[in-house]
Design an enzyme around this catalytic site. Structure first.
Site, PDB file in Angstrom:
ATOM      1  CG  HIS A  31      34.440 -42.728 -17.315  1.00 16.27           C
ATOM      2  ND1 HIS A  31      34.512 -43.672 -18.331  1.00 16.27           N
ATOM      3  CD2 HIS A  31      35.168 -43.244 -16.283  1.00 16.27           C
ATOM      4  CE1 HIS A  31      35.235 -44.692 -17.928  1.00 16.27           C
ATOM      5  NE2 HIS A  31      35.654 -44.456 -16.678  1.00 16.27           N
ATOM      6  CG  HIS A  45      43.284 -40.824 -17.098  1.00 12.62           C
ATOM      7  ND1 HIS A  45      43.496 -41.336 -15.821  1.00 12.62           N
ATOM      8  CD2 HIS A  45      42.895 -41.877 -17.858  1.00 12.62           C
ATOM      9  CE1 HIS A  45      43.252 -42.624 -15.824  1.00 12.62           C
ATOM     10  NE2 HIS A  45      42.879 -42.984 -17.057  1.00 12.62           N
TER      11      HIS A  45
END
Length: 160
Positions: A35, A114
């Site tokens: 995620h 990220h």
């Protein structure tokens, strides 16, 4: 206490494409945990008030992202996020501002979107991530997630 964070999740097709691009035998996290974190709340007594705050976040509207670029935080190997980063940053900022206004303490660090792939340093994995450029995917919602016993459970999701 409930360990909570807010995130966007890439669609299954993009996760599978990334998984296929990684070297066999690498120590990667389960794809269900991949995620992009928007806000980390840590331990919170109850998720319901957090969910109420998130339900009222003003949406920047849907946008498109893609996974590309890579790096490390300590031993963690990650993929960067490309695409409509302006809308992603707007969503991140609005979520954080609304949570802070509601009295939630959030970590004060720069937003560096990220997707962490592994928590173990691995040169073969690092090389694969450095060469990876995923397909664009639509971001149409964000989720409140409970981290419990190493598992992630979506408590709620809100459309953009």
């Amino acid at each position: 206490m409930n360990r909570l964070f807010v995130a966007v999740f890439p669609p299954p097709g993009e996760l599978h494409a990334l998984q296929r691009a990684l070297p066999a035998g690498g120590r990667v996290s389960p794809t269900a945990k991949w995620h992009v974190t928007l806000a980390f709340l840590g331990d919170v007594p109850s998720p319901e008030p957090v969910a109420a705050v998130l339900a009222a976040v003003r949406s920047p509207g849907p946008f498109t992202l893609r996974l590309a670029g890579s790096g490390r935080f300590g031993a963690a190997e990650w993929l960067g996020v490309d695409g409509d980063r302006d809308k992603l940053t707007t969503l991140h900022t609005r979520i954080r501002e609304d949570l802070a206004t509601a009295g939630y303490a959030l970590q004060d660090r720069a937003f560096h979107p990220h997707l962490t792939v592994s928590y173990h340093a691995d040169s073969a994995l690092r090389k694969a991530l450095g060469n990876y450029v995923g397909e664009p995917w639509p971001v149409t919602d964000f989720s409140l997630v409970l981290s419990h016993n190493g598992q992630y459970v979506k408590i709620g999701s809100w459309p953009l």
